[in-house]
Motif scaffolding. Structure first.
Motif, PDB file in Angstrom:
ATOM      1  N   LYS A 197     113.915  47.961  39.654  1.00 23.20           N
ATOM      2  CA  LYS A 197     115.045  47.304  39.883  1.00 23.20           C
ATOM      3  C   LYS A 197     114.933  45.791  39.138  1.00 23.20           C
ATOM      4  O   LYS A 197     115.967  45.228  38.558  1.00 23.20           O
ATOM      5  CB  LYS A 197     115.406  46.857  41.320  1.00 23.20           C
ATOM      6  CG  LYS A 197     115.996  48.156  42.033  1.00 23.20           C
ATOM      7  CD  LYS A 197     115.987  47.975  43.583  1.00 23.20           C
ATOM      8  CE  LYS A 197     116.600  49.135  44.302  1.00 23.20           C
ATOM      9  NZ  LYS A 197     116.889  49.169  45.681  1.00 23.20           N
ATOM     10  N   THR A 198     113.634  45.474  39.168  1.00 26.96           N
ATOM     11  CA  THR A 198     113.328  43.950  38.324  1.00 26.96           C
ATOM     12  C   THR A 198     113.468  44.305  37.008  1.00 26.96           C
ATOM     13  O   THR A 198     113.967  43.487  36.229  1.00 26.96           O
ATOM     14  CB  THR A 198     111.731  43.501  38.812  1.00 26.96           C
ATOM     15  OG1 THR A 198     111.654  43.445  40.250  1.00 26.96           O
ATOM     16  CG2 THR A 198     111.542  42.291  38.133  1.00 26.96           C
ATOM     17  N   THR A 199     113.036  45.642  36.382  1.00 30.22           N
ATOM     18  CA  THR A 199     113.009  45.863  35.110  1.00 30.22           C
ATOM     19  C   THR A 199     114.778  45.718  34.577  1.00 30.22           C
ATOM     20  O   THR A 199     115.220  45.249  33.546  1.00 30.22           O
ATOM     21  CB  THR A 199     112.551  47.112  34.636  1.00 30.22           C
ATOM     22  OG1 THR A 199     111.029  46.887  35.156  1.00 30.22           O
ATOM     23  CG2 THR A 199     112.558  47.473  33.306  1.00 30.22           C
ATOM     24  N   ARG A 200     115.378  46.320  35.517  1.00 36.38           N
ATOM     25  CA  ARG A 200     116.880  46.515  35.282  1.00 36.38           C
ATOM     26  C   ARG A 200     117.517  45.048  35.159  1.00 36.38           C
ATOM     27  O   ARG A 200     118.312  44.793  34.100  1.00 36.38           O
ATOM     28  CB  ARG A 200     117.580  47.125  36.254  1.00 36.38           C
ATOM     29  CG  ARG A 200     119.102  47.463  36.097  1.00 36.38           C
ATOM     30  CD  ARG A 200     119.554  48.183  37.417  1.00 36.38           C
ATOM     31  NE  ARG A 200     121.160  48.171  37.286  1.00 36.38           N
ATOM     32  CZ  ARG A 200     122.044  47.353  37.643  1.00 36.38           C
ATOM     33  NH1 ARG A 200     121.385  46.346  38.743  1.00 36.38           N
ATOM     34  NH2 ARG A 200     123.025  47.175  37.776  1.00 36.38           N
ATOM     35  N   GLU A 201     116.971  44.108  36.092  1.00 34.65           N
ATOM     36  CA  GLU A 201     117.819  43.090  36.060  1.00 34.65           C
ATOM     37  C   GLU A 201     117.368  41.861  34.883  1.00 34.65           C
ATOM     38  O   GLU A 201     118.038  41.133  34.279  1.00 34.65           O
ATOM     39  CB  GLU A 201     116.973  42.010  37.432  1.00 34.65           C
ATOM     40  CG  GLU A 201     117.836  42.634  38.615  1.00 34.65           C
ATOM     41  CD  GLU A 201     117.134  42.258  39.983  1.00 34.65           C
ATOM     42  OE1 GLU A 201     116.112  41.221  39.965  1.00 34.65           O
ATOM     43  OE2 GLU A 201     117.388  42.796  41.117  1.00 34.65           O
ATOM     44  N   ASP A 202     115.882  42.164  34.411  1.00 30.93           N
ATOM     45  CA  ASP A 202     115.601  41.546  33.191  1.00 30.93           C
ATOM     46  C   ASP A 202     116.389  42.043  32.170  1.00 30.93           C
ATOM     47  O   ASP A 202     116.457  41.055  31.204  1.00 30.93           O
ATOM     48  CB  ASP A 202     113.904  41.975  33.169  1.00 30.93           C
ATOM     49  CG  ASP A 202     113.147  41.262  34.126  1.00 30.93           C
ATOM     50  OD1 ASP A 202     113.401  40.261  34.824  1.00 30.93           O
ATOM     51  OD2 ASP A 202     111.796  41.601  34.230  1.00 30.93           O
ATOM     52  N   ARG A 203     116.552  43.396  31.936  1.00 29.96           N
ATOM     53  CA  ARG A 203     117.258  43.782  30.907  1.00 29.96           C
ATOM     54  C   ARG A 203     118.779  43.221  30.723  1.00 29.96           C
ATOM     55  O   ARG A 203     119.353  42.971  29.775  1.00 29.96           O
ATOM     56  CB  ARG A 203     117.311  45.297  30.878  1.00 29.96           C
ATOM     57  CG  ARG A 203     115.923  45.944  30.986  1.00 29.96           C
ATOM     58  CD  ARG A 203     115.478  46.136  29.530  1.00 29.96           C
ATOM     59  NE  ARG A 203     114.137  46.330  29.382  1.00 29.96           N
ATOM     60  CZ  ARG A 203     113.405  47.275  29.680  1.00 29.96           C
ATOM     61  NH1 ARG A 203     113.858  48.406  29.917  1.00 29.96           N
ATOM     62  NH2 ARG A 203     112.040  47.057  29.508  1.00 29.96           N
ATOM     63  N   ILE A 204     119.307  43.149  32.182  1.00 31.79           N
ATOM     64  CA  ILE A 204     120.781  42.413  32.018  1.00 31.79           C
ATOM     65  C   ILE A 204     120.650  40.998  31.583  1.00 31.79           C
ATOM     66  O   ILE A 204     121.434  40.508  31.085  1.00 31.79           O
ATOM     67  CB  ILE A 204     121.212  42.565  33.701  1.00 31.79           C
ATOM     68  CG1 ILE A 204     121.555  44.101  33.906  1.00 31.79           C
ATOM     69  CG2 ILE A 204     122.421  41.765  33.839  1.00 31.79           C
ATOM     70  CD1 ILE A 204     121.749  44.316  35.304  1.00 31.79           C
ATOM     71  N   LYS A 205     119.538  40.253  32.120  1.00 35.67           N
ATOM     72  CA  LYS A 205     119.506  38.855  31.809  1.00 35.67           C
ATOM     73  C   LYS A 205     119.391  38.656  30.288  1.00 35.67           C
ATOM     74  O   LYS A 205     119.943  38.016  29.576  1.00 35.67           O
ATOM     75  CB  LYS A 205     118.214  38.224  32.661  1.00 35.67           C
ATOM     76  CG  LYS A 205     118.403  38.121  33.894  1.00 35.67           C
ATOM     77  CD  LYS A 205     117.322  37.292  34.508  1.00 35.67           C
ATOM     78  CE  LYS A 205     117.170  37.370  35.979  1.00 35.67           C
ATOM     79  NZ  LYS A 205     115.971  37.076  36.691  1.00 35.67           N
ATOM     80  N   THR A 206     118.571  39.871  29.687  1.00 40.03           N
ATOM     81  CA  THR A 206     118.269  39.494  28.195  1.00 40.03           C
ATOM     82  C   THR A 206     119.820  40.048  27.371  1.00 40.03           C
ATOM     83  O   THR A 206     119.859  39.196  26.430  1.00 40.03           O
ATOM     84  CB  THR A 206     116.990  40.867  27.842  1.00 40.03           C
ATOM     85  OG1 THR A 206     116.012  40.505  28.575  1.00 40.03           O
ATOM     86  CG2 THR A 206     116.903  40.485  26.132  1.00 40.03           C
ATOM     87  N   TYR A 207     120.275  40.870  27.810  1.00 41.37           N
ATOM     88  CA  TYR A 207     121.736  41.404  27.347  1.00 41.37           C
ATOM     89  C   TYR A 207     122.481  40.082  27.527  1.00 41.37           C
ATOM     90  O   TYR A 207     123.166  39.818  26.528  1.00 41.37           O
ATOM     91  CB  TYR A 207     122.196  42.378  28.050  1.00 41.37           C
ATOM     92  CG  TYR A 207     123.523  43.029  27.700  1.00 41.37           C
ATOM     93  CD1 TYR A 207     123.784  43.589  26.414  1.00 41.37           C
ATOM     94  CD2 TYR A 207     124.771  42.764  28.526  1.00 41.37           C
ATOM     95  CE1 TYR A 207     124.827  43.947  25.949  1.00 41.37           C
ATOM     96  CE2 TYR A 207     125.782  42.886  27.928  1.00 41.37           C
ATOM     97  CZ  TYR A 207     125.951  43.616  26.809  1.00 41.37           C
ATOM     98  OH  TYR A 207     127.243  44.121  26.305  1.00 41.37           O
ATOM     99  N   LEU A 208     122.452  39.344  28.607  1.00 42.59           N
ATOM    100  CA  LEU A 208     123.606  38.437  28.822  1.00 42.59           C
ATOM    101  C   LEU A 208     123.293  37.283  27.858  1.00 42.59           C
ATOM    102  O   LEU A 208     123.973  36.253  27.420  1.00 42.59           O
ATOM    103  CB  LEU A 208     123.724  38.056  30.197  1.00 42.59           C
ATOM    104  CG  LEU A 208     124.245  38.987  31.220  1.00 42.59           C
ATOM    105  CD1 LEU A 208     124.101  38.369  32.769  1.00 42.59           C
ATOM    106  CD2 LEU A 208     125.791  39.351  30.991  1.00 42.59           C
ATOM    107  N   ASP A 209     121.908  36.744  27.708  1.00 44.80           N
ATOM    108  CA  ASP A 209     121.336  35.646  26.655  1.00 44.80           C
ATOM    109  C   ASP A 209     121.899  36.167  25.525  1.00 44.80           C
ATOM    110  O   ASP A 209     122.107  35.561  24.576  1.00 44.80           O
ATOM    111  CB  ASP A 209     119.893  35.541  26.972  1.00 44.80           C
ATOM    112  CG  ASP A 209     119.422  35.009  28.192  1.00 44.80           C
ATOM    113  OD1 ASP A 209     120.510  34.545  28.942  1.00 44.80           O
ATOM    114  OD2 ASP A 209     118.447  35.144  28.755  1.00 44.80           O
TER     115      ASP A 209
END
Length: 185
Positions: free
Chosen positions: A173-185
């Motif tokens: 789940k943390t990996t997914r959240e990190d990917r979302i943050k990277t995508y949004l940045d």
């Protein structure tokens, strides 16, 4: 339609789990052990009866022995006692041999059962190690394929299918959240 018939099928037996298979191997080993011990006892009993019959026939007071001793005038002599003690010694030797054979058969049956148990346990350990390796490989693979678009339900279904630990689920789940943050940045 009117001519259709409903065919009831027998329920198919469920395949055995690996744990059930291992237990069945051990159960078969137990059954074989019990049968071997029972057979060994039957053989011991037969040998004991044979030894007793041989002893009875070898005694000085039995049939042709008694007639021969009587004809020679040796009834009640030391020779009769000698024949009796010789026959008794033979019977004791035969019974001791029968007991030793039973003991050896039981020891052999125990060794076969222990060997069967050891093989079953080794197979089970191999199975568990393979399961753990497959689970770890699937986890690492899932970790590498998570994107910002991966639905949480997919992670939860995957975690349930592979019985992941709470720490592994949190990492996914943390990996997914990190990917979302990277995508949004």
């Amino acid at each position: 339609g009117a001519g259709d018939t409903i065919v009831e099928t027998e329920p198919q037996p469920q395949p055995m789990t690996f744990e059930e298979y291992i237990l069945s191997l051990k159960s078969k080993a137990d059954d074989a052990y019990k049968q071997s011990v029972a057979n060994a006892e039957l053989e011991r009993q037969r040998a004991s009866v044979d030894a007793q019959n041989t002893y009875d026939r070898g005694r000085s007071a039995y049939g042709s022995n008694a007639e021969a001793l009587s004809a020679m005038g040796l009834t009640g002599s030391g020779y009769g006692q000698y024949l009796d003690s010789k026959a008794y010694a033979q019977m004791r030797g035969d019974m001791n041999a029968a007991n030793a054979l039973k003991s050896a058969a039981v020891t052999d049956a125990q060794a076969r059962r222990e060997n069967s148990y050891a093989q079953a346990d080794a197979s089970y350990m191999d199975y568990l190690n393979t399961q753990a390796t497959n689970k770890q490989n699937a986890y690492v693979s899932m970790l590498g394929t998570i994107t910002a678009d991966t639905p949480l339900s997919e992670i939860e279904n995957f975690a349930g299918a592979y019985v992941l630990s709470p720490e592994q689920i949190e990492a996914l789940k943390t990996t997914r959240e990190d990917r979302i943050k990277t995508y949004l940045d």
